[in-house]
Scaffold this motif. Structure first.
Motif, PDB file in Angstrom:
ATOM      1  N   ASP A 113       0.720  -1.225  -0.028  1.00 45.99           N
ATOM      2  CA  ASP A 113      -0.054   0.089   0.011  1.00 45.99           C
ATOM      3  C   ASP A 113       0.670   1.313  -0.013  1.00 45.99           C
ATOM      4  OD1 ASP A 113      -2.401  -1.489   0.188  1.00 45.99           O
ATOM      5  OD2 ASP A 113      -2.297  -1.485   2.437  1.00 45.99           O
ATOM      6  N   PHE A 114       0.465   2.256  -1.019  1.00 51.19           N
ATOM      7  CA  PHE A 114       1.392   3.493  -1.043  1.00 51.19           C
ATOM      8  C   PHE A 114       0.841   4.256   0.399  1.00 51.19           C
ATOM      9  CE2 PHE A 114      -2.419   5.059  -3.216  1.00 51.19           C
ATOM     10  CZ  PHE A 114      -2.321   6.533  -2.845  1.00 51.19           C
ATOM     11  N   GLU A 115       2.225   5.017   0.780  1.00 52.95           N
ATOM     12  CA  GLU A 115       1.882   5.826   2.037  1.00 52.95           C
ATOM     13  C   GLU A 115       1.759   7.201   1.682  1.00 52.95           C
ATOM     14  OE1 GLU A 115       5.177   4.636   4.103  1.00 52.95           O
ATOM     15  OE2 GLU A 115       4.542   2.958   4.908  1.00 52.95           O
ATOM     16  N   SER A 116       2.283   7.678   0.265  1.00 54.17           N
ATOM     17  CA  SER A 116       2.466   9.060  -0.008  1.00 54.17           C
ATOM     18  C   SER A 116       2.219   9.210  -1.318  1.00 54.17           C
ATOM     19  CB  SER A 116       3.765   9.599   0.336  1.00 54.17           C
ATOM     20  OG  SER A 116       4.047  10.819  -0.209  1.00 54.17           O
ATOM     21  N   MET A 117       1.409  10.192  -1.784  1.00 55.92           N
ATOM     22  CA  MET A 117       1.042  10.507  -3.171  1.00 55.92           C
ATOM     23  C   MET A 117       1.684  11.862  -3.431  1.00 55.92           C
ATOM     24  SD  MET A 117      -2.020  10.887  -5.943  1.00 55.92           S
ATOM     25  CE  MET A 117      -2.895   9.548  -5.417  1.00 55.92           C
ATOM     26  N   LYS A 118       2.846  12.112  -4.268  1.00 59.86           N
ATOM     27  CA  LYS A 118       3.372  13.554  -4.820  1.00 59.86           C
ATOM     28  C   LYS A 118       3.138  13.736  -5.973  1.00 59.86           C
ATOM     29  CE  LYS A 118       6.583  12.697  -1.042  1.00 59.86           C
ATOM     30  NZ  LYS A 118       8.178  12.519  -0.729  1.00 59.86           N
ATOM     31  N   ALA A 119       3.070  15.038  -6.311  1.00 62.37           N
ATOM     32  CA  ALA A 119       2.900  15.461  -7.690  1.00 62.37           C
ATOM     33  C   ALA A 119       3.880  16.778  -8.062  1.00 62.37           C
ATOM     34  CB  ALA A 119       1.494  16.056  -7.716  1.00 62.37           C
ATOM     35  N   ALA A 120       4.376  16.850  -8.958  1.00 60.10           N
ATOM     36  CA  ALA A 120       5.208  17.650  -9.817  1.00 60.10           C
ATOM     37  C   ALA A 120       5.081  18.087 -11.142  1.00 60.10           C
ATOM     38  CB  ALA A 120       6.513  17.257  -9.766  1.00 60.10           C
ATOM     39  N   ALA A 121       4.665  19.287 -11.211  1.00 62.65           N
ATOM     40  CA  ALA A 121       4.291  19.808 -12.818  1.00 62.65           C
ATOM     41  C   ALA A 121       5.469  19.814 -13.683  1.00 62.65           C
ATOM     42  CB  ALA A 121       3.819  21.066 -12.516  1.00 62.65           C
ATOM     43  N   ASP A 122       5.498  19.560 -14.708  1.00 63.17           N
ATOM     44  CA  ASP A 122       6.592  19.697 -15.669  1.00 63.17           C
ATOM     45  C   ASP A 122       7.352  20.969 -15.856  1.00 63.17           C
ATOM     46  OD1 ASP A 122       8.127  18.875 -17.840  1.00 63.17           O
ATOM     47  OD2 ASP A 122       6.759  19.776 -19.336  1.00 63.17           O
ATOM     48  N   THR A 123       6.710  22.011 -16.392  1.00 58.71           N
ATOM     49  CA  THR A 123       7.503  23.316 -16.759  1.00 58.71           C
ATOM     50  C   THR A 123       7.019  24.490 -16.107  1.00 58.71           C
ATOM     51  OG1 THR A 123       6.454  23.626 -18.948  1.00 58.71           O
ATOM     52  CG2 THR A 123       8.561  22.579 -18.831  1.00 58.71           C
ATOM     53  N   ALA A 124       5.570  24.266 -15.685  1.00 56.99           N
ATOM     54  CA  ALA A 124       5.067  25.473 -15.051  1.00 56.99           C
ATOM     55  C   ALA A 124       3.986  24.955 -13.851  1.00 56.99           C
ATOM     56  CB  ALA A 124       4.365  26.436 -15.787  1.00 56.99           C
ATOM     57  N   ALA A 125       3.702  25.551 -12.876  1.00 56.14           N
ATOM     58  CA  ALA A 125       2.771  25.039 -11.997  1.00 56.14           C
ATOM     59  C   ALA A 125       1.414  24.675 -12.667  1.00 56.14           C
ATOM     60  CB  ALA A 125       2.191  26.288 -10.810  1.00 56.14           C
ATOM     61  N   VAL A 126       0.684  23.776 -12.103  1.00 54.48           N
ATOM     62  CA  VAL A 126      -0.680  23.151 -12.754  1.00 54.48           C
ATOM     63  C   VAL A 126      -1.578  23.166 -11.717  1.00 54.48           C
ATOM     64  CG1 VAL A 126       0.453  21.801 -14.713  1.00 54.48           C
ATOM     65  CG2 VAL A 126      -0.187  20.604 -12.483  1.00 54.48           C
ATOM     66  N   ASP A 127      -2.862  23.207 -12.005  1.00 51.31           N
ATOM     67  CA  ASP A 127      -4.058  22.743 -11.132  1.00 51.31           C
ATOM     68  C   ASP A 127      -4.337  21.336 -11.287  1.00 51.31           C
ATOM     69  OD1 ASP A 127      -4.304  25.298  -9.957  1.00 51.31           O
ATOM     70  OD2 ASP A 127      -5.903  26.024 -11.174  1.00 51.31           O
ATOM     71  N   LEU A 128      -4.417  20.753 -10.105  1.00 53.57           N
ATOM     72  CA  LEU A 128      -4.845  19.416 -10.180  1.00 53.57           C
ATOM     73  C   LEU A 128      -6.176  19.304  -9.425  1.00 53.57           C
ATOM     74  CD1 LEU A 128      -1.858  17.139  -9.317  1.00 53.57           C
ATOM     75  CD2 LEU A 128      -2.974  17.216 -11.391  1.00 53.57           C
ATOM     76  N   GLU A 129      -6.931  18.541  -9.801  1.00 53.70           N
ATOM     77  CA  GLU A 129      -8.122  18.226  -8.980  1.00 53.70           C
ATOM     78  C   GLU A 129      -7.934  16.769  -8.297  1.00 53.70           C
ATOM     79  OE1 GLU A 129     -13.181  18.225  -9.161  1.00 53.70           O
ATOM     80  OE2 GLU A 129     -12.183  17.513 -10.883  1.00 53.70           O
ATOM     81  N   LEU A 130      -8.175  16.855  -7.018  1.00 56.04           N
ATOM     82  CA  LEU A 130      -8.152  15.638  -6.315  1.00 56.04           C
ATOM     83  C   LEU A 130      -9.402  15.162  -5.747  1.00 56.04           C
ATOM     84  CD1 LEU A 130      -5.910  13.227  -5.191  1.00 56.04           C
ATOM     85  CD2 LEU A 130      -5.799  14.842  -3.247  1.00 56.04           C
TER      86      LEU A 130
END
Length: 135
Positions: A113-130
């Motif tokens: 089971d994963f304990e952490s989900m991380k995100a990193a945008a490619d070249t500029a900040a992005v909006d994510l819906e979770l």
């Protein structure tokens, strides 16, 4: 899915009903180009942390028109799974179990089971819906 290909209508509709949902959370967050934790799983709930065994459904939508996002799922320091979420795309997860690169062994042994989900945008900040639904 709803697809029209060479003048022919293709696609299908699948409906899955998940019972026992007692909690749902929907967030829109800005993700920078540096890796940022967006979701944590543990044996007890807390701020931004959900109980691992209660997870029923997770949806992550990249709302950016241009940039992709790298999603990283990790368990401890040795298990890691990365995926690319292109612009204007969605990923759905119905289980916290993953299998990915083990830092000292590249063969499959088991799901964890994963304990952490991380995100990193490619070249500029992005909006994510979770969106997270749990027991």
């Amino acid at each position: 899915e709803d697809i029209k290909l060479n003048g022919h209508q293709l696609g299908s509709k699948v409906i899955e009903t998940i019972g026992g949902i007692n909690e749902a959370s929907r967030r829109i967050l800005s993700v920078p180009t540096s890796e940022t934790e967006i979701l944590a799983l543990s044996s007890s709930a807390g701020a931004g942390t959900y109980v691992t065994t209660d997870i029923q459904y997770i949806r992550v939508s990249n709302m950016d028109d241009t940039n992709f996002v790298r999603l990283t799922f990790s368990s401890g320091t040795l298990n890691r799974y990365d995926m690319k979420l292109p612009a204007n795309r969605t990923a759905i997860f119905t289980s916290p179990s993953i299998s990915g690169s083990h830092l000292d062994n590249d063969t499959f042994s088991s799901f964890v089971d994963f304990e952490s989900m991380k995100a990193a945008a490619d070249t500029a900040a992005v909006d994510l819906e979770l969106f997270v639904a749990s027991k």
